[in-house]
Design a protein around this motif. Structure first.
Motif, PDB file in Angstrom:
ATOM      1  N   ASN A  29     -11.713  -8.523  -8.726  1.00  0.00           N
ATOM      2  CA  ASN A  29     -12.532  -9.914  -8.180  1.00  0.00           C
ATOM      3  C   ASN A  29     -12.217 -10.850  -7.493  1.00  0.00           C
ATOM      4  O   ASN A  29     -10.815 -11.422  -7.698  1.00  0.00           O
ATOM      5  CB  ASN A  29     -13.588 -10.709  -9.487  1.00  0.00           C
ATOM      6  CG  ASN A  29     -14.824 -11.406  -9.296  1.00  0.00           C
ATOM      7  OD1 ASN A  29     -16.094  -9.785  -8.508  1.00  0.00           O
ATOM      8  ND2 ASN A  29     -14.990 -12.084  -8.756  1.00  0.00           N
ATOM      9  N   TRP A  81     -21.867 -13.327  -1.181  1.00  0.00           N
ATOM     10  CA  TRP A  81     -20.938 -13.911  -2.058  1.00  0.00           C
ATOM     11  C   TRP A  81     -20.277 -15.675  -2.777  1.00  0.00           C
ATOM     12  O   TRP A  81     -20.958 -16.260  -2.151  1.00  0.00           O
ATOM     13  CB  TRP A  81     -19.885 -13.081  -1.908  1.00  0.00           C
ATOM     14  CG  TRP A  81     -18.668 -13.272  -0.708  1.00  0.00           C
ATOM     15  CD1 TRP A  81     -18.888 -13.315   0.557  1.00  0.00           C
ATOM     16  CD2 TRP A  81     -17.397 -14.001  -0.670  1.00  0.00           C
ATOM     17  NE1 TRP A  81     -17.843 -13.758   1.366  1.00  0.00           N
ATOM     18  CE2 TRP A  81     -17.103 -15.169   0.201  1.00  0.00           C
ATOM     19  CE3 TRP A  81     -16.811 -14.996  -1.880  1.00  0.00           C
ATOM     20  CZ2 TRP A  81     -15.752 -15.373   0.905  1.00  0.00           C
ATOM     21  CZ3 TRP A  81     -15.539 -15.610  -1.256  1.00  0.00           C
ATOM     22  CH2 TRP A  81     -14.655 -15.664  -0.104  1.00  0.00           C
ATOM     23  N   MET A 134     -18.964  -8.872  -8.521  1.00  0.00           N
ATOM     24  CA  MET A 134     -19.593  -9.988  -9.318  1.00  0.00           C
ATOM     25  C   MET A 134     -19.492 -11.010  -8.681  1.00  0.00           C
ATOM     26  O   MET A 134     -20.212 -12.084  -9.678  1.00  0.00           O
ATOM     27  CB  MET A 134     -18.332  -9.990 -10.467  1.00  0.00           C
ATOM     28  CG  MET A 134     -17.750  -8.593 -11.974  1.00  0.00           C
ATOM     29  SD  MET A 134     -19.090  -7.648 -12.169  1.00  0.00           S
ATOM     30  CE  MET A 134     -19.787  -9.348 -12.765  1.00  0.00           C
ATOM     31  N   THR A 135     -19.083 -11.807  -7.710  1.00  0.00           N
ATOM     32  CA  THR A 135     -19.641 -12.522  -7.161  1.00  0.00           C
ATOM     33  C   THR A 135     -21.270 -12.247  -6.096  1.00  0.00           C
ATOM     34  O   THR A 135     -21.240 -13.576  -5.212  1.00  0.00           O
ATOM     35  CB  THR A 135     -18.067 -13.505  -5.694  1.00  0.00           C
ATOM     36  OG1 THR A 135     -17.338 -12.282  -5.631  1.00  0.00           O
ATOM     37  CG2 THR A 135     -16.913 -13.811  -6.911  1.00  0.00           C
ATOM     38  N   LEU A 190     -12.277  -4.836 -13.322  1.00  0.00           N
ATOM     39  CA  LEU A 190     -12.799  -5.602 -12.605  1.00  0.00           C
ATOM     40  C   LEU A 190     -11.677  -5.953 -11.460  1.00  0.00           C
ATOM     41  O   LEU A 190     -10.037  -6.119 -11.956  1.00  0.00           O
ATOM     42  CB  LEU A 190     -13.066  -6.889 -13.557  1.00  0.00           C
ATOM     43  CG  LEU A 190     -14.559  -6.754 -13.883  1.00  0.00           C
ATOM     44  CD1 LEU A 190     -14.393  -8.440 -14.426  1.00  0.00           C
ATOM     45  CD2 LEU A 190     -15.812  -6.066 -13.874  1.00  0.00           C
ATOM     46  N   TYR A 248     -14.574  -5.979  -6.365  1.00  0.00           N
ATOM     47  CA  TYR A 248     -15.494  -6.931  -5.282  1.00  0.00           C
ATOM     48  C   TYR A 248     -17.220  -6.988  -5.542  1.00  0.00           C
ATOM     49  O   TYR A 248     -17.690  -7.097  -4.386  1.00  0.00           O
ATOM     50  CB  TYR A 248     -14.940  -6.364  -3.726  1.00  0.00           C
ATOM     51  CG  TYR A 248     -13.865  -6.152  -3.992  1.00  0.00           C
ATOM     52  CD1 TYR A 248     -12.812  -7.832  -4.044  1.00  0.00           C
ATOM     53  CD2 TYR A 248     -13.019  -5.093  -3.422  1.00  0.00           C
ATOM     54  CE1 TYR A 248     -11.312  -7.339  -3.539  1.00  0.00           C
ATOM     55  CE2 TYR A 248     -11.932  -4.463  -3.569  1.00  0.00           C
ATOM     56  CZ  TYR A 248     -11.004  -6.152  -3.380  1.00  0.00           C
ATOM     57  OH  TYR A 248      -9.974  -5.548  -3.678  1.00  0.00           O
ATOM     58  N   PHE A 257      -7.591 -11.989  -4.969  1.00  0.00           N
ATOM     59  CA  PHE A 257      -7.969 -11.491  -5.890  1.00  0.00           C
ATOM     60  C   PHE A 257      -7.564 -10.966  -6.561  1.00  0.00           C
ATOM     61  O   PHE A 257      -5.979 -11.300  -7.422  1.00  0.00           O
ATOM     62  CB  PHE A 257      -8.834  -9.919  -5.192  1.00  0.00           C
ATOM     63  CG  PHE A 257      -9.387  -9.908  -3.992  1.00  0.00           C
ATOM     64  CD1 PHE A 257     -10.637 -10.915  -3.661  1.00  0.00           C
ATOM     65  CD2 PHE A 257      -8.498 -10.055  -2.462  1.00  0.00           C
ATOM     66  CE1 PHE A 257     -11.148 -10.726  -2.628  1.00  0.00           C
ATOM     67  CE2 PHE A 257      -9.816 -10.172  -1.912  1.00  0.00           C
ATOM     68  CZ  PHE A 257     -10.373 -10.993  -1.472  1.00  0.00           C
TER      69      PHE A 257
END
Length: 243
Positions: A170, A195, A143-144, A168, A141, A224
């Motif tokens: 995400n 985000w 990369m955004t 990852l 949670y 996700f």
């Protein structure tokens, strides 16, 4: 000069992030927005987003627990995942938010998590570790949220040993359907909520030495996705596993 009112601000067009002519992200994120958002979230994070993210977090840790060696968790937050790692792993965590790290350190002390050997305030796009420091690097949670996800991916790859893995968890946006419509409507407020709701998979596929080997939609509702990359060690390229 008059200051921009909240209403005026919301009427401004959202910043579009493009790659090769495609829109891959909508909404501006900068470091101060991230810090402000997580300063607000820190007191209630475990009981709000922490609950929503529980299944994805546990799935990623279960995959990591099948391996051995040294693990770096990028964006460790309040340390919700730390008790779930097997004790044979050496776990190091980093986060940009001092408020989140304070809670993570309290958790480590209260639960005697001796396998956690370091929790550091650090920028994910400028990791202070030597090349090839970790067998596994995981960012859940994250990369955004970061201003430059491509730069973060390159750092994750750099600190991973050849033959090691990068995981990852995400949110990746959709272009169609009700979910895609909602994501696009939320996008202009990225700096307020902390985000990006519109975020393309291509933004994390920027490292030639990372091969995508697994992709899995996670609960709840597939909002996700877990991606597993293996860092090239000179052997044959692995194939991507089906979802």
């Amino acid at each position: 000069m008059k200051s921009m009112s909240q209403t005026d601000y919301r009427r401004q067009p959202a910043m579009l992030e493009r790659s090769q002519g495609r829109i891959v992200g909508i909404g501006r994120i900068d470091e101060s927005a991230v810090l402000d958002a997580y300063r607000r979230w820190a007191p209630v994070y475990d009981y709000t987003f922490g609950v929503v993210a529980k299944q994805g977090r546990r799935h990623a840790v279960s995959v990591i627990n099948e391996s051995s060696g040294r693990v770096l968790e990028v964006g460790v937050g309040t340390g919700l995942s730390l008790p779930d790692y097997k004790k044979n792993l050496e776990v190091v965590g980093i986060d940009l938010s001092p408020e989140m790290l304070e809670k993570a350190r309290e958790r480590v002390a209260e639960e005697s998590l001796d396998h956690v050997t370091g929790l550091h305030e650090m920028d994910a796009s400028d990791l202070k570790f030597p090349d090839g420091s970790f067998d596994t690097v995981v960012a859940m949670y994250v990369m955004t949220v970061v201003p430059e996800p491509e730069a973060v991916m390159r750092e994750l790859s750099r600190v991973t040993k050849p033959g090691g893995q990068v995981l990852l968890v995400n949110h990746f946006s959709q272009t169609e359907g009700v979910r895609g419509w909602v994501e696009r409507r939320m996008a202009p407020f990225a700096d307020k909520i902390g985000w990006r709701s519109v975020f393309d998979l291509s933004r994390v596929q920027v490292c030639d030495d990372l091969e995508l080997t697994d992709r899995k939609a996670l609960r709840p509702l597939g909002l996700f996705t877990m991606l597993r990359f293996v860092k090239n060690d000179g052997s044959a390229k692995p194939a991507v596993a089906a979802e």
